[in-house]
Design a protein around this motif. Sequence first.
Motif, PDB file in Angstrom:
ATOM      1  N   PHE A   1       0.749  -1.180  -0.069  1.00 26.78           N
ATOM      2  CA  PHE A   1      -0.046  -0.079  -0.159  1.00 26.78           C
ATOM      3  C   PHE A   1       0.878   1.417  -0.091  1.00 26.78           C
ATOM      4  CE2 PHE A   1      -2.696   3.418   1.877  1.00 26.78           C
ATOM      5  CZ  PHE A   1      -3.720   3.216   1.098  1.00 26.78           C
ATOM      6  N   PRO A   2       1.908   1.583   0.920  1.00 26.79           N
ATOM      7  CA  PRO A   2       2.604   2.614   0.872  1.00 26.79           C
ATOM      8  C   PRO A   2       3.330   2.861  -0.550  1.00 26.79           C
ATOM      9  CG  PRO A   2       3.064   1.459   2.968  1.00 26.79           C
ATOM     10  CD  PRO A   2       2.201   0.352   1.981  1.00 26.79           C
ATOM     11  N   SER A   3       3.755   1.702  -1.056  1.00 27.16           N
ATOM     12  CA  SER A   3       4.402   1.761  -2.750  1.00 27.16           C
ATOM     13  C   SER A   3       3.332   2.515  -3.593  1.00 27.16           C
ATOM     14  CB  SER A   3       4.678   0.367  -3.118  1.00 27.16           C
ATOM     15  OG  SER A   3       5.899   0.017  -2.034  1.00 27.16           O
ATOM     16  N   VAL A   4       1.825   1.826  -3.417  1.00 26.91           N
ATOM     17  CA  VAL A   4       1.010   2.419  -4.554  1.00 26.91           C
ATOM     18  C   VAL A   4       0.875   3.704  -4.425  1.00 26.91           C
ATOM     19  CG1 VAL A   4      -1.182   1.714  -3.605  1.00 26.91           C
ATOM     20  CG2 VAL A   4      -0.696   1.405  -5.967  1.00 26.91           C
ATOM     21  N   LEU A   5       0.773   4.183  -3.107  1.00 28.47           N
ATOM     22  CA  LEU A   5       0.596   5.528  -2.819  1.00 28.47           C
ATOM     23  C   LEU A   5       1.598   6.558  -3.466  1.00 28.47           C
ATOM     24  CD1 LEU A   5      -0.723   5.879   0.818  1.00 28.47           C
ATOM     25  CD2 LEU A   5      -1.961   6.032  -1.148  1.00 28.47           C
ATOM     26  N   ASN A   6       2.796   5.802  -3.439  1.00 30.42           N
ATOM     27  CA  ASN A   6       4.065   6.504  -3.885  1.00 30.42           C
ATOM     28  C   ASN A   6       4.062   6.725  -5.537  1.00 30.42           C
ATOM     29  OD1 ASN A   6       6.533   7.921  -3.648  1.00 30.42           O
ATOM     30  ND2 ASN A   6       7.239   6.000  -4.846  1.00 30.42           N
ATOM     31  N   LEU A   7       3.497   5.542  -6.069  1.00 26.04           N
ATOM     32  CA  LEU A   7       3.446   5.393  -7.496  1.00 26.04           C
ATOM     33  C   LEU A   7       2.393   6.525  -7.717  1.00 26.04           C
ATOM     34  CD1 LEU A   7       3.447   4.381 -10.254  1.00 26.04           C
ATOM     35  CD2 LEU A   7       1.902   2.525  -9.722  1.00 26.04           C
ATOM     36  N   ILE A   8       1.308   6.424  -7.328  1.00 24.19           N
ATOM     37  CA  ILE A   8       0.102   7.448  -7.619  1.00 24.19           C
ATOM     38  C   ILE A   8       0.524   8.919  -7.451  1.00 24.19           C
ATOM     39  CG2 ILE A   8      -2.335   8.314  -6.911  1.00 24.19           C
ATOM     40  CD1 ILE A   8      -2.845   5.275  -6.267  1.00 24.19           C
ATOM     41  N   GLY A   9       1.318   9.059  -6.385  1.00 25.47           N
ATOM     42  CA  GLY A   9       1.745  10.558  -5.921  1.00 25.47           C
ATOM     43  C   GLY A   9       2.832  10.956  -7.133  1.00 25.47           C
ATOM     44  N   SER A  10       3.446  10.048  -7.729  1.00 26.11           N
ATOM     45  CA  SER A  10       4.803  10.395  -8.625  1.00 26.11           C
ATOM     46  C   SER A  10       4.009  10.658  -9.688  1.00 26.11           C
ATOM     47  CB  SER A  10       5.623   9.339  -8.729  1.00 26.11           C
ATOM     48  OG  SER A  10       5.032   8.317  -9.374  1.00 26.11           O
ATOM     49  N   ILE A  11       2.740   9.929 -10.365  1.00 27.44           N
ATOM     50  CA  ILE A  11       2.065   9.944 -11.608  1.00 27.44           C
ATOM     51  C   ILE A  11       1.396  11.472 -11.278  1.00 27.44           C
ATOM     52  CG2 ILE A  11       0.111   9.200 -12.813  1.00 27.44           C
ATOM     53  CD1 ILE A  11       0.675   6.488 -12.205  1.00 27.44           C
ATOM     54  N   LYS A  12       0.842  11.732 -10.241  1.00 26.68           N
ATOM     55  CA  LYS A  12       0.069  13.094 -10.100  1.00 26.68           C
ATOM     56  C   LYS A  12       1.028  14.223 -10.224  1.00 26.68           C
ATOM     57  CE  LYS A  12      -4.243  11.739  -8.281  1.00 26.68           C
ATOM     58  NZ  LYS A  12      -5.121  12.208  -9.301  1.00 26.68           N
ATOM     59  N   ALA A  13       2.280  14.353  -9.674  1.00 27.11           N
ATOM     60  CA  ALA A  13       3.307  15.031  -9.733  1.00 27.11           C
ATOM     61  C   ALA A  13       3.929  15.236 -10.892  1.00 27.11           C
ATOM     62  CB  ALA A  13       4.082  14.864  -8.569  1.00 27.11           C
ATOM     63  N   ASN A  14       4.147  14.247 -11.774  1.00 24.17           N
ATOM     64  CA  ASN A  14       5.103  14.285 -12.936  1.00 24.17           C
ATOM     65  C   ASN A  14       4.291  14.215 -14.149  1.00 24.17           C
ATOM     66  OD1 ASN A  14       7.171  14.843 -11.371  1.00 24.17           O
ATOM     67  ND2 ASN A  14       7.163  12.818 -10.572  1.00 24.17           N
ATOM     68  N   TYR A  15       2.893  13.969 -14.308  1.00 25.12           N
ATOM     69  CA  TYR A  15       2.098  13.516 -15.438  1.00 25.12           C
ATOM     70  C   TYR A  15       0.852  14.127 -15.060  1.00 25.12           C
ATOM     71  CZ  TYR A  15       0.316  10.559 -19.112  1.00 25.12           C
ATOM     72  OH  TYR A  15      -0.200  10.118 -20.538  1.00 25.12           O
ATOM     73  N   PRO A  16       0.755  15.521 -15.221  1.00 24.02           N
ATOM     74  CA  PRO A  16      -0.536  16.098 -14.758  1.00 24.02           C
ATOM     75  C   PRO A  16      -1.867  15.980 -15.363  1.00 24.02           C
ATOM     76  CG  PRO A  16       1.323  17.808 -15.105  1.00 24.02           C
ATOM     77  CD  PRO A  16       1.827  16.301 -15.580  1.00 24.02           C
ATOM     78  N   ASN A  17      -1.458  15.640 -16.700  1.00 18.79           N
ATOM     79  CA  ASN A  17      -2.823  14.999 -17.366  1.00 18.79           C
ATOM     80  C   ASN A  17      -2.734  13.682 -17.774  1.00 18.79           C
ATOM     81  OD1 ASN A  17      -3.570  17.949 -18.016  1.00 18.79           O
ATOM     82  ND2 ASN A  17      -1.816  18.063 -19.562  1.00 18.79           N
ATOM     83  N   HIS A  18      -2.669  12.744 -16.772  1.00 20.25           N
ATOM     84  CA  HIS A  18      -2.652  11.554 -16.950  1.00 20.25           C
ATOM     85  C   HIS A  18      -4.127  10.943 -16.824  1.00 20.25           C
ATOM     86  CE1 HIS A  18      -4.425  10.968 -12.804  1.00 20.25           C
ATOM     87  NE2 HIS A  18      -3.796  11.968 -12.293  1.00 20.25           N
ATOM     88  N   PRO A  19      -4.266   9.863 -17.634  1.00 18.83           N
ATOM     89  CA  PRO A  19      -5.454   9.183 -17.825  1.00 18.83           C
ATOM     90  C   PRO A  19      -5.905   8.441 -16.469  1.00 18.83           C
ATOM     91  CG  PRO A  19      -3.878   7.881 -18.452  1.00 18.83           C
ATOM     92  CD  PRO A  19      -3.120   9.045 -18.381  1.00 18.83           C
ATOM     93  N   LYS A  20      -6.914   8.118 -16.132  1.00 17.85           N
ATOM     94  CA  LYS A  20      -7.616   7.368 -15.107  1.00 17.85           C
ATOM     95  C   LYS A  20      -6.582   6.358 -14.684  1.00 17.85           C
ATOM     96  CE  LYS A  20     -11.855   6.362 -13.229  1.00 17.85           C
ATOM     97  NZ  LYS A  20     -13.206   6.477 -13.345  1.00 17.85           N
ATOM     98  N   ILE A  21      -6.514   6.120 -13.395  1.00 20.60           N
ATOM     99  CA  ILE A  21      -5.685   5.187 -12.881  1.00 20.60           C
ATOM    100  C   ILE A  21      -6.535   4.158 -12.094  1.00 20.60           C
ATOM    101  CG2 ILE A  21      -3.880   4.428 -10.881  1.00 20.60           C
ATOM    102  CD1 ILE A  21      -3.011   7.751 -11.524  1.00 20.60           C
ATOM    103  N   TYR A  22      -6.305   2.885 -12.671  1.00 23.11           N
ATOM    104  CA  TYR A  22      -6.927   1.867 -11.932  1.00 23.11           C
ATOM    105  C   TYR A  22      -6.141   1.050 -11.058  1.00 23.11           C
ATOM    106  CZ  TYR A  22     -10.642   2.566 -15.247  1.00 23.11           C
ATOM    107  OH  TYR A  22     -11.752   2.978 -16.167  1.00 23.11           O
TER     108      TYR A  22
END
Length: 113
Positions: free
Chosen positions: A14-35
């Motif tokens: 779970f901590p790793s997936v939060l880090n992944l999601i945070g990195s996507i949101k920080a570095n890929y602002p127009n990212h598609p939906k995350i499942y």
Amino acid sequence: MEKCIITACSNRFFPSVLNLIGSIKANYPNHPKIYVYSLGLLPILKNELKTIENIELIEMPHFCKFWESCYTWKTYIFNSPLAYLNLYLDAGNQVLKPLDEIFQQIKKTNTLQ
């Protein structure tokens, strides 16, 4: 849907997936939906994921008695596309820039088939 990012996690990651999601949101602002496929997440952790914008939680179906063994669940994910262009990232990954080039390569590969 044109494209999406897919990942999966258990309580342990779970901590790793939060880090992944945070990195996507920080570095890929127009990212598609995350499942995010839940591999047996505790209810409190599921609730935390549900509060994050543009995230959809999916319960991993128990499609066979050994679905948790030997990463069998990954085969299920790879064979169950959620969009035209699907990018699977392990929970331990980190995104450092937009992934548009990767989606272009996936689209090119899809077109060749």
